[in-house]
Write a protein that holds these residues in place. Structure first.
Motif, PDB file in Angstrom:
ATOM      1  N   MET B  36       0.833  -1.195   0.000  1.00  0.00           N
ATOM      2  CA  MET B  36       0.000   0.000   0.000  1.00  0.00           C
ATOM      3  C   MET B  36       0.877   1.258   0.000  1.00  0.00           C
ATOM      4  O   MET B  36       0.709   2.145  -0.833  1.00  0.00           O
ATOM      5  CB  MET B  36      -0.832  -0.062   1.292  1.00  0.00           C
ATOM      6  N   TYR B  37       1.816   1.304   0.924  1.00  0.00           N
ATOM      7  CA  TYR B  37       2.672   2.481   1.025  1.00  0.00           C
ATOM      8  C   TYR B  37       3.593   2.585  -0.191  1.00  0.00           C
ATOM      9  O   TYR B  37       3.877   3.680  -0.679  1.00  0.00           O
ATOM     10  CB  TYR B  37       3.484   2.450   2.331  1.00  0.00           C
ATOM     11  N   GLU B  38       4.047   1.425  -0.642  1.00  0.00           N
ATOM     12  CA  GLU B  38       4.928   1.433  -1.808  1.00  0.00           C
ATOM     13  C   GLU B  38       4.219   2.084  -2.991  1.00  0.00           C
ATOM     14  O   GLU B  38       4.762   2.969  -3.671  1.00  0.00           O
ATOM     15  CB  GLU B  38       5.342  -0.008  -2.163  1.00  0.00           C
ATOM     16  N   ALA B  39       2.954   1.675  -3.197  1.00  0.00           N
ATOM     17  CA  ALA B  39       2.198   2.209  -4.331  1.00  0.00           C
ATOM     18  C   ALA B  39       2.065   3.709  -4.212  1.00  0.00           C
ATOM     19  O   ALA B  39       2.320   4.452  -5.172  1.00  0.00           O
ATOM     20  CB  ALA B  39       0.821   1.551  -4.371  1.00  0.00           C
ATOM     21  N   LYS B  40       1.666   4.149  -3.033  1.00  0.00           N
ATOM     22  CA  LYS B  40       1.421   5.583  -2.836  1.00  0.00           C
ATOM     23  C   LYS B  40       2.685   6.391  -3.044  1.00  0.00           C
ATOM     24  O   LYS B  40       2.676   7.428  -3.704  1.00  0.00           O
ATOM     25  CB  LYS B  40       0.879   5.801  -1.406  1.00  0.00           C
ATOM     26  N   LEU B  41       3.774   5.915  -2.457  1.00  0.00           N
ATOM     27  CA  LEU B  41       5.004   6.698  -2.523  1.00  0.00           C
ATOM     28  C   LEU B  41       5.592   6.695  -3.938  1.00  0.00           C
ATOM     29  O   LEU B  41       6.106   7.709  -4.420  1.00  0.00           O
ATOM     30  CB  LEU B  41       6.028   6.171  -1.508  1.00  0.00           C
ATOM     31  N   LYS B  42       5.524   5.520  -4.576  1.00  0.00           N
ATOM     32  CA  LYS B  42       6.050   5.475  -5.942  1.00  0.00           C
ATOM     33  C   LYS B  42       5.274   6.414  -6.845  1.00  0.00           C
ATOM     34  O   LYS B  42       5.857   7.130  -7.671  1.00  0.00           O
ATOM     35  CB  LYS B  42       5.981   4.035  -6.489  1.00  0.00           C
ATOM     36  N   TYR B 121       6.512   9.324  15.782  1.00  0.00           N
ATOM     37  CA  TYR B 121       5.831   8.059  16.105  1.00  0.00           C
ATOM     38  C   TYR B 121       4.432   8.148  15.512  1.00  0.00           C
ATOM     39  O   TYR B 121       3.584   8.877  15.996  1.00  0.00           O
ATOM     40  CB  TYR B 121       5.769   7.904  17.632  1.00  0.00           C
ATOM     41  N   LEU B 122       4.197   7.425  14.430  1.00  0.00           N
ATOM     42  CA  LEU B 122       2.907   7.515  13.743  1.00  0.00           C
ATOM     43  C   LEU B 122       2.126   6.220  13.924  1.00  0.00           C
ATOM     44  O   LEU B 122       2.684   5.123  13.802  1.00  0.00           O
ATOM     45  CB  LEU B 122       3.115   7.780  12.244  1.00  0.00           C
ATOM     46  N   ILE B 123       0.823   6.366  14.171  1.00  0.00           N
ATOM     47  CA  ILE B 123      -0.041   5.188  14.286  1.00  0.00           C
ATOM     48  C   ILE B 123      -0.682   4.954  12.918  1.00  0.00           C
ATOM     49  O   ILE B 123      -1.470   5.770  12.427  1.00  0.00           O
ATOM     50  CB  ILE B 123      -1.116   5.402  15.351  1.00  0.00           C
ATOM     51  N   LYS B 124      -0.343   3.812  12.331  1.00  0.00           N
ATOM     52  CA  LYS B 124      -0.797   3.519  10.966  1.00  0.00           C
ATOM     53  C   LYS B 124      -2.306   3.623  10.818  1.00  0.00           C
ATOM     54  O   LYS B 124      -2.815   4.227   9.876  1.00  0.00           O
ATOM     55  CB  LYS B 124      -0.358   2.087  10.574  1.00  0.00           C
ATOM     56  N   ALA B 125      -3.056   2.999  11.753  1.00  0.00           N
ATOM     57  CA  ALA B 125      -4.496   2.911  11.592  1.00  0.00           C
ATOM     58  C   ALA B 125      -5.158   4.274  11.591  1.00  0.00           C
ATOM     59  O   ALA B 125      -6.267   4.436  11.078  1.00  0.00           O
ATOM     60  CB  ALA B 125      -5.088   2.046  12.703  1.00  0.00           C
ATOM     61  N   GLU B 126      -4.477   5.262  12.165  1.00  0.00           N
ATOM     62  CA  GLU B 126      -5.101   6.581  12.236  1.00  0.00           C
ATOM     63  C   GLU B 126      -4.832   7.420  10.987  1.00  0.00           C
ATOM     64  O   GLU B 126      -5.381   8.506  10.840  1.00  0.00           O
ATOM     65  CB  GLU B 126      -4.582   7.326  13.474  1.00  0.00           C
ATOM     66  N   VAL B 132       0.227   9.816   5.330  1.00  0.00           N
ATOM     67  CA  VAL B 132       1.622   9.420   5.538  1.00  0.00           C
ATOM     68  C   VAL B 132       2.504  10.098   4.502  1.00  0.00           C
ATOM     69  O   VAL B 132       3.583  10.620   4.810  1.00  0.00           O
ATOM     70  CB  VAL B 132       1.777   7.883   5.453  1.00  0.00           C
ATOM     71  N   LEU B 133       2.013  10.138   3.287  1.00  0.00           N
ATOM     72  CA  LEU B 133       2.776  10.804   2.220  1.00  0.00           C
ATOM     73  C   LEU B 133       3.015  12.270   2.574  1.00  0.00           C
ATOM     74  O   LEU B 133       4.118  12.796   2.413  1.00  0.00           O
ATOM     75  CB  LEU B 133       2.026  10.681   0.889  1.00  0.00           C
ATOM     76  N   GLU B 134       1.978  12.909   3.063  1.00  0.00           N
ATOM     77  CA  GLU B 134       2.113  14.325   3.413  1.00  0.00           C
ATOM     78  C   GLU B 134       3.142  14.525   4.515  1.00  0.00           C
ATOM     79  O   GLU B 134       3.921  15.480   4.495  1.00  0.00           O
ATOM     80  CB  GLU B 134       0.755  14.881   3.845  1.00  0.00           C
TER      81      GLU B 134
END
Lengths: 616, 149
Positions: B36-42, B121-126, B132-134
């Motif tokens: 998921m994160y890979e897709a967004k960041l790429k 310290y970031l909580i993924k679910a939130e 996250v990208l921002e």
């Protein structure tokens, strides 16, 4: 007492006054002497003999003086024998006078004088009889000299001393023959003393048994204390304690204070038991209609039976002993009860401590479980939320309006679940024990600056200006619970960032009179007026908050208010919908804080107004 | 429609933005979340490296320091916090290469430790991937796409 005594002439009145004076002096001195512990009996005897002698001597002296002074010739008194008879008459007269005056016999002086005169009279009568007998039956010409009278008086003294001498002899031979007839008074006195001396049951029983055994010369004596029908305590003197089976028979004894002497009982089971055991008397101890116990007296060492005197003494002593024993038993019961209570309390405390430990362990387990559970629940939600949002954002292809709408609904559900999990964690952490405020002096400016720094990325991600305005002077430390206060500060700033779409968030720390203040001002969506009242209550969310932060729990402000107010502070809040809000708190500086600034090492960052600006 | 059971069944997303020259290392053991994160960041132009355990991540970072590393905590071999701890022990320069903890753990211990290391310290679910990208853009000082409607 020679007839040729030299006397002052021709003033009989003075002599009589002198007589009276010497009499009183003599009486007084002897009484005083008696006070110097010569022993009661001995003292009494001495006093009386002394007074008798004084009385006779003075009487004689008075007569001699009188005769001499008036007639010049003592021989007119006649022979000493007839003189004696003359004394008798005089003394008798005096006795009558004193009896008349001191009839109530309340005056010590009066009584002493009367006794003295009586004794003197008796002595003189004895002497007169002695003279009469020797003269008329033995034809002895005695009493030519006065010293015969003194001989007579000496004999009188010996007669009176017979009793004390006899007692002394008996006491000396007692060890060999056990013929000691004890002094009941001293036994009763000893028992009284024992009863009054202590409340401790053991000691009391020992003292009483010892007094009885020693005075009455018993082979053995035993106490049996009864409580609620059962044997409570036993004590023996001179023999080992008895097995209880025998004692049970004594239950049938009638409830009276009379002792049962073995030789006076009829032939019954009780008598047989007593004979078998070797008990000469059993005295039930009855105090207030309740049987407090028994006194078992063994036979005498001299193997005599118990006499009337013994039984009488026991009768007198038993009620007193019964009361003393009942009291001591009560005290003993209380002490035993106390000891038991102590043990119970200790046990209960240990139980409580164990339960407490268990609860703490349980709490810890619950915590660990919740942490794990929340982690596990969040993971699939992350996936759901992530992919749905990417689809809705068009990352994998254009979506039409309806598709976006549906995706948003699904997303919303996922967001709500995230919020629920946060609720779960918060509520469980709010439970007892977590909300203990532990204060320490902290530098408010420093911790606010730290929180601002940590949230700088978040603000930057939303392209908001995050500004920190410290006070122009260093502030004294405030007594705060650092951990919980940090959470509140973070909550205020984080909220400001979340609920502001564009513009800035300004964080200000300032000092007021006796307080230090934090203010977080944003240019966000603000709070509708209708929501102002309940904003800080549990689970409350304003209507416009959901869109800005879908997973909000409604607990952050509630917790902030609790933390601030529990530390003695005040919440600051103001807002206009659509324009922005200000959230903050005010903490009092303790009374120990000095009004003027305490000299603190200035930190370079705080010296100048630091503005943390991060522009996207 | 064929059932999607594996992320690899989806067509690989292409880069929507031109490469921005920044490298990001993602250490995440859950394949779906990593993907998921890979897709967004790429799509945002980042050069993304995926590692699914702590040790691999640690070695990769040492071999080729990325501009930013996003580390999960619960991973095989080494946790994200242990990776940071090891790098600190090696004297790693975090000013040139930022680190973020991206986790679902609510443990206060973890939060305190991250804070003491000075990492976010970031909580993924939130957060959505966009959030996250921002954050990453802000951290690296890049401007990203406009805020979502």
């Amino acid at each position: 007492m020679s007839p040729e005594m030299a006397l002052p002439a021709d003033n009989p009145t003075i002599l009589y006054v002198l007589d009276a004076g010497i009499l009183v002096l003599g009486v007084g001195t002897l009484i005083y002497l008696r006070r110097i512990a010569l022993g009661e009996r001995l003292g009494k005897v001495l006093t009386l003999i002394g007074l008798g002698i004084v009385a006779i001597a003075l009487n004689h002296f008075a007569d001699t003086a009188y005769v001499r002074s008036h007639f010049g010739d003592v021989s007119l008194l006649g022979t000493p024998a007839s003189h004696l008879i003359h004394h008798l008459g005089n003394l008798f007269g005096f006795i009558l006078i004193f009896l008349g005056y001191f009839r109530a016999s309340r005056s010590l002086v009066g009584r002493s004088v009367v006794y003295a005169l009586l004794l003197g009279w008796l002595g003189a009568a004895y002497l007169a009889g002695y003279v009469f007998i020797t003269r008329n039956f033995f034809h002895l010409e005695t009493l030519h000299n006065d010293h015969e009278i003194w001989l007579g008086l000496l004999t009188l003294g010996l007669i009176l001393a017979v009793q004390p001498l006899k007692r002394l002899l008996v006491r000396l031979t007692d060890r060999l023959f056990f013929q000691y007839t004890y002094n009941t008074e001293s036994l009763l006195a000893a028992l009284s003393r024992a009863g009054a001396s202590t409340f401790q049951l053991d000691r009391l029983m020992d003292l009483i048994l010892k007094a009885l055994s020693d005075h009455m010369r018993l082979t053995k004596a035993e106490f049996v204390v009864i409580d609620e029908g059962k044997v409570y305590a036993t004590r023996a003197y001179g023999a080992a304690a008895r097995p209880e089976a025998d004692l049970a028979r004594f239950d049938q004894l009638p409830m009276q204070s009379k002792p049962l002497v073995v030789n006076q009982l009829e032939d019954s089971a009780v008598r047989q038991t007593m004979e078998r055991i070797g008990v000469a008397a059993v005295a039930p101890l009855v105090a207030g209609h309740e049987l407090a116990g028994f006194l078992l007296l063994g036979g005498k060492k001299s193997e005599e039976i118990l006499t009337e005197q013994d039984v009488r003494v026991i009768n007198i002593a038993v009620p007193e002993i019964a009361v003393a024993v009942a009291n001591a038993k009560a005290v003993d019961k209380i002490e035993r009860f106390n000891a038991t209570l102590q043990q119970e309390v200790q046990r209960a405390t240990a139980d409580l401590q164990a339960a407490n430990r268990n609860l703490k362990a349980l709490d810890k387990t619950k915590d660990e479980f919740l942490s794990m559970a929340s982690h596990q629940l969040r993971t699939p939600l992350t996936t759901i939320k992530g992919y749905l949002s990417m689809m809705a954002e068009g990352d994998v292809g254009a979506v039409n309006a309806q598709q976006k709408e549906f995706l948003d609904y699904a997303l919303g559900g996922a967001e709500r679940m995230v919020g629920l999990i946060a609720d779960l964690l918060n509520v469980s952490r709010m439970s007892a024990g977590r909300f203990l405020i532990e204060k320490r002096p902290v530098d408010l400016v420093e911790i606010v600056a730290d929180e601002v720094q940590q949230l700088s990325t978040h603000a930057a991600a939303k392209q908001l200006k995050l500004v920190f305005q410290p006070p122009d002077r260093p502030l004294p430390p405030v007594e705060l619970d650092e951990g919980k206060t940090r959470q509140v500060i973070m909550n205020f700033i984080d909220n400001a960032i979340y609920y502001t779409r564009q513009g800035s968030v300004t964080v200000r720390v300032e000092a007021g009179p006796g307080v230090e203040r934090l203010l977080v001002t944003d240019t966000g969506i603000g709070v509708p007026l209708a929501a102002h009242k309940n904003l800080f209550t549990k689970f409350f969310r304003a209507d416009n908050a959901q869109a800005a932060r879908p997973d909000g729990t409604g607990l952050g402000l509630y917790m902030a208010k609790r933390v601030v107010e529990d530390q003695g502070g005040r919440i600051i809040f103001d807002s206009t919908e659509g324009q922005g809000s200000t959230f903050g708190f005010e903490m009092p500086l303790g009374p120990a804080q000095p009004k003027n600034q305490s000299p603190e090492p200035t930190r370079p960052e705080a010296a100048a107004s630091k503005a943390v600006e991060l522009k996207a | 429609m064929p059932r999607i059971t594996q992320p690899s069944d989806l067509p690989q997303p292409g880069a929507a933005l031109p490469p921005n020259g920044k490298t990001v290392l993602i250490a995440e053991d859950d394949p779906f979340i990593a993907r998921m994160y890979e897709a967004k960041l790429k799509a945002a132009g980042y050069n993304v490296t995926l590692k699914n355990n702590g040790r691999d991540a640690y070695q990769a970072v040492k071999a080729a320091p990325p501009d930013l590393m996003m580390l999960d905590i619960s991973m095989p071999e080494m946790t994200g916090l242990e990776v940071i701890g090891a790098l600190r022990g090696d004297g790693y320069d975090f000013s040139a290469s930022a680190a973020m903890i991206l986790t679902n753990s609510s443990s206060e211990q973890h939060q305190q430790l991250a804070k003491s290391y000075g990492v976010d310290y970031l909580i993924k679910a939130e957060l959505t991937p966009r959030d996250v990208l921002e954050r990453i853009n802000a951290k690296l000082g890049l401007s990203g796409p406009e805020p979502a409607a």
